[in-house]
Structures are given as C-alpha cells and as structure tokens.
Design a protein around this motif. Structure first.
Motif, PDB file in Angstrom:
ATOM      1  N   GLU A 118     -68.215  30.886   5.175  1.00 17.02           N
ATOM      2  CA  GLU A 118     -68.680  31.813   4.828  1.00 17.02           C
ATOM      3  C   GLU A 118     -69.540  32.222   3.429  1.00 17.02           C
ATOM      4  O   GLU A 118     -70.305  30.905   2.813  1.00 17.02           O
ATOM      5  CB  GLU A 118     -67.406  32.465   4.037  1.00 17.02           C
ATOM      6  N   TRP A 119     -70.344  32.906   3.056  1.00 15.76           N
ATOM      7  CA  TRP A 119     -71.324  33.207   2.829  1.00 15.76           C
ATOM      8  C   TRP A 119     -71.603  32.525   0.949  1.00 15.76           C
ATOM      9  O   TRP A 119     -72.376  31.568   0.675  1.00 15.76           O
ATOM     10  CB  TRP A 119     -71.877  34.764   2.173  1.00 15.76           C
ATOM     11  N   HIS A 120     -70.238  32.647   0.932  1.00 12.36           N
ATOM     12  CA  HIS A 120     -70.282  31.530  -0.470  1.00 12.36           C
ATOM     13  C   HIS A 120     -70.529  30.278  -0.473  1.00 12.36           C
ATOM     14  O   HIS A 120     -70.444  29.529  -1.787  1.00 12.36           O
ATOM     15  CB  HIS A 120     -69.227  32.109  -1.485  1.00 12.36           C
ATOM     16  N   GLN A 121     -69.633  29.471   0.446  1.00  9.78           N
ATOM     17  CA  GLN A 121     -69.474  27.836   1.248  1.00  9.78           C
ATOM     18  C   GLN A 121     -70.532  27.598   2.103  1.00  9.78           C
ATOM     19  O   GLN A 121     -71.352  27.176   2.570  1.00  9.78           O
ATOM     20  CB  GLN A 121     -68.548  27.650   1.449  1.00  9.78           C
ATOM     21  N   TRP A 122     -72.163  28.698   2.036  1.00  4.51           N
ATOM     22  CA  TRP A 122     -72.496  28.621   3.142  1.00  4.51           C
ATOM     23  C   TRP A 122     -74.101  27.305   2.642  1.00  4.51           C
ATOM     24  O   TRP A 122     -74.467  26.227   1.946  1.00  4.51           O
ATOM     25  CB  TRP A 122     -73.960  29.957   3.050  1.00  4.51           C
ATOM     26  N   PRO A 123     -73.777  25.961   3.638  1.00  3.06           N
ATOM     27  CA  PRO A 123     -73.965  24.966   3.141  1.00  3.06           C
ATOM     28  C   PRO A 123     -76.093  24.842   3.437  1.00  3.06           C
ATOM     29  O   PRO A 123     -76.474  24.225   1.909  1.00  3.06           O
ATOM     30  CB  PRO A 123     -74.802  24.212   4.591  1.00  3.06           C
ATOM     31  N   PRO A 124     -76.806  26.001   3.585  1.00  2.23           N
ATOM     32  CA  PRO A 124     -78.318  25.862   2.588  1.00  2.23           C
ATOM     33  C   PRO A 124     -78.229  26.208   1.914  1.00  2.23           C
ATOM     34  O   PRO A 124     -79.479  25.638   0.541  1.00  2.23           O
ATOM     35  CB  PRO A 124     -78.652  27.062   3.750  1.00  2.23           C
ATOM     36  N   GLN A 125     -76.766  26.578   1.208  1.00  3.07           N
ATOM     37  CA  GLN A 125     -77.251  26.871  -1.127  1.00  3.07           C
ATOM     38  C   GLN A 125     -77.066  25.560  -1.620  1.00  3.07           C
ATOM     39  O   GLN A 125     -77.086  25.203  -2.380  1.00  3.07           O
ATOM     40  CB  GLN A 125     -75.879  27.427  -0.939  1.00  3.07           C
ATOM     41  N   TYR A 126     -76.580  24.195  -1.501  1.00  2.00           N
ATOM     42  CA  TYR A 126     -76.252  22.691  -1.375  1.00  2.00           C
ATOM     43  C   TYR A 126     -77.417  22.525  -1.212  1.00  2.00           C
ATOM     44  O   TYR A 126     -77.387  20.853  -1.668  1.00  2.00           O
ATOM     45  CB  TYR A 126     -74.833  22.092  -0.884  1.00  2.00           C
ATOM     46  N   ARG A 222     -71.588  16.371  10.147  1.00  2.00           N
ATOM     47  CA  ARG A 222     -71.459  15.624   9.029  1.00  2.00           C
ATOM     48  C   ARG A 222     -71.824  16.050   7.421  1.00  2.00           C
ATOM     49  O   ARG A 222     -73.591  16.396   7.520  1.00  2.00           O
ATOM     50  CB  ARG A 222     -72.233  14.079   9.244  1.00  2.00           C
ATOM     51  N   PRO A 223     -71.181  16.108   6.957  1.00  2.00           N
ATOM     52  CA  PRO A 223     -71.267  16.189   5.432  1.00  2.00           C
ATOM     53  C   PRO A 223     -72.362  15.864   4.582  1.00  2.00           C
ATOM     54  O   PRO A 223     -72.813  13.898   5.006  1.00  2.00           O
ATOM     55  CB  PRO A 223     -70.716  16.266   4.271  1.00  2.00           C
ATOM     56  N   LEU A 224     -73.769  15.575   4.380  1.00  2.64           N
ATOM     57  CA  LEU A 224     -74.388  14.645   3.278  1.00  2.64           C
ATOM     58  C   LEU A 224     -74.028  14.314   1.788  1.00  2.64           C
ATOM     59  O   LEU A 224     -73.380  14.072   1.699  1.00  2.64           O
ATOM     60  CB  LEU A 224     -75.375  14.784   4.271  1.00  2.64           C
ATOM     61  N   ARG A 225     -75.468  15.176   0.724  1.00  3.24           N
ATOM     62  CA  ARG A 225     -75.008  15.589  -0.495  1.00  3.24           C
ATOM     63  C   ARG A 225     -73.708  15.948  -0.830  1.00  3.24           C
ATOM     64  O   ARG A 225     -73.269  15.046  -1.135  1.00  3.24           O
ATOM     65  CB  ARG A 225     -75.746  16.094  -0.732  1.00  3.24           C
ATOM     66  N   TYR A 226     -73.975  17.309  -0.205  1.00  3.90           N
ATOM     67  CA  TYR A 226     -72.757  17.765  -0.368  1.00  3.90           C
ATOM     68  C   TYR A 226     -72.418  18.962   0.474  1.00  3.90           C
ATOM     69  O   TYR A 226     -73.129  19.835   0.578  1.00  3.90           O
ATOM     70  CB  TYR A 226     -71.788  18.607  -1.823  1.00  3.90           C
ATOM     71  N   CYS A 227     -71.500  19.611   1.244  1.00  3.56           N
ATOM     72  CA  CYS A 227     -70.894  20.135   2.231  1.00  3.56           C
ATOM     73  C   CYS A 227     -69.699  20.836   2.201  1.00  3.56           C
ATOM     74  O   CYS A 227     -68.742  19.409   2.533  1.00  3.56           O
ATOM     75  CB  CYS A 227     -71.808  19.984   4.109  1.00  3.56           C
ATOM     76  N   PRO A 228     -69.475  22.256   2.485  1.00  6.89           N
ATOM     77  CA  PRO A 228     -67.237  22.316   1.546  1.00  6.89           C
ATOM     78  C   PRO A 228     -67.430  22.015   3.553  1.00  6.89           C
ATOM     79  O   PRO A 228     -68.323  22.500   4.368  1.00  6.89           O
ATOM     80  CB  PRO A 228     -67.682  23.915   1.363  1.00  6.89           C
TER      81      PRO A 228
END
Length: 241
Positions: A118-126, A222-228
């Motif tokens: 979802e937009w509020h958890q979109w990975p490029p924001q992190y 795969r999550p890296l620094r942080y990814c929901p």
C-alpha cells in the motif's frame, strides 16, 4: 528421448551464458571497484556506474552495478544489478510509468511494488529499490554453494544502509531468449529449473517467494535496511483503478 535432448541442449546454453558472463571481456576491468570486501575466503568487488535520470523532471535515478566474486584469485561468479533511487514524493503510478519505458524487468518490479505494498508502506519511501538482474556462478569452482551463500551476506554489506528492498526473479538463463512455442514445448523443464532456483535462492540469498500470478510468477524479495512485509494477496489491477 526428446526430454533428455532438451535437458542437454539447455545445459549447453546455460554453460555458454555463464562462461560468457565470466569471460574477461565481460568484466568491468577499466574501472576500479568502489568497494572490495573479504568474507570467509571470498572477495567481492563492487563496480557502481553513475546514476542517470530515468525520468523527465521526476528525479527518478537508476544505475547499474556489477559484483565480481573471486576465490583464491580466480573469478567464480558475477552478479548484475539495477538500483533505483526515487524521491520521497514519488508515487507508485509515476514509477510504473517511468519503468514501463525502460525494460520488462523494471516494469515487473514497479508492478510488484504497486501490487504488494500500500502507498503508506511503499518500500521506496524507506530506501532504494535493488533489482537482481543476472547471476552467473561457476558451479565447478563453487563447491557446496559457499560462494553463493557469501554473496547473500555481501548483499547486506553493499545495500543494507541505503536500500529498502531487493527484488529477484528466479528465471533460468538458458530460457532467456525462448518465446512462444519454444517455451511451451519445454514448459516442464522450465518449471523444474525455476522451482529448483526458487529453493536455491531462498536458501543462499535469503530471498522469499513473492508472487505466483501471471508474468509476475517466480519473483522473490528480501528486506534490506527496512521494508514492511508485503500483502499476502496482490492487487494486480492497482494501476488501473
């Protein structure tokens, strides 16, 4: 007998692709590596190209990376990756429209990000988005897949501070140029190789299966620094709403 012939033919194609990717002419020897890291006997040389503007006024930047893996002075593997740096205000729709004009791989990655988050958890924001494009490993020299496991460790070293998510498609190299009837005729062999790669990458690169929907099948993350965490079921029509 036809099945055995197909297996042998694809083995030869895969061998040729791996040898080509590991040949001196395919290595970035003209540049000095941005980073050299030693992990458990393996050396990882990271070559980063400069970012280029992939959009018009949207500040979406893309660069290519090559990671060379050596053991006891011999090159045993090469990984090709693409790294996207997106502005915080970038929307999933804008990224999808930009990626759609570059390659199918970028388009699929943008499709995945919009469908599973979802937009509020979109990975490029992190952090950045890393696409694992191609991998060639000399299995004769990488006994026990130790080099591949250490590559899984190195991905955290290279991207852990600046990237949010790694995306990878388990797609056999020998089928890269197979289309239409050629792929249909060899579907059993393709499925067998793909499933084997899913298991291998999950164990060594620590990526998890993400999608079994249409052309997005066999993608992993795969999550890296942080990814929901992604949604369990994708919204495949998200960009048409």
């Amino acid at each position: 007998m036809r099945h055995d012939d197909d297996q042998w033919e694809k083995f030869l194609v895969r061998r040729d692709v791996v040898e080509s990717m590991l040949s001196p002419s395919d290595q970035p020897s003209s540049r000095r590596p941005a980073r050299i890291v030693h992990i458990a006997g393996y050396d990882f040389h990271s070559y980063r190209e400069r970012y280029f503007d992939a959009s018009e006024g949207e500040e979406m930047k893309l660069r290519h990376l090559t990671i060379s893996i050596t053991y006891e002075g011999a090159l045993i593997g090469t990984a090709k990756l693409r790294e996207w740096s997106l502005p915080g205000f970038c929307s999933p729709e804008a990224f999808w429209e930009t990626a759609d004009g570059l390659s199918q791989e970028d388009t699929d990655a943008a499709e995945l990000l919009g469908a599973f988050w979802e937009w509020h958890q979109w990975p490029p924001q992190y952090g950045n988005v890393v696409i694992f494009s191609r991998l060639a490993i000399d299995s004769r020299r990488d006994t026990g897949r130790k080099g591949l496991r250490r590559l899984g460790d190195y991905l955290e070293v290279e991207f852990g501070r600046r990237a949010s998510v790694l995306l990878l498609k388990a797609f056999p190299l020998e089928f890269e140029h197979a289309v239409g009837s050629d792929l249909v005729d060899r579907q059993v062999l393709f499925d067998r190789r793909s499933h084997a790669m899913l298991r291998l990458y999950r164990e060594t690169l620590r990526v998890e299966p993400l999608s079994d929907h249409g052309r997005l099948t066999n993608w992993m993350w795969r999550p890296l620094r942080y990814c929901p965490a992604p949604a369990r079921a994708p919204n495949v029509n998200w960009h048409e709403e």
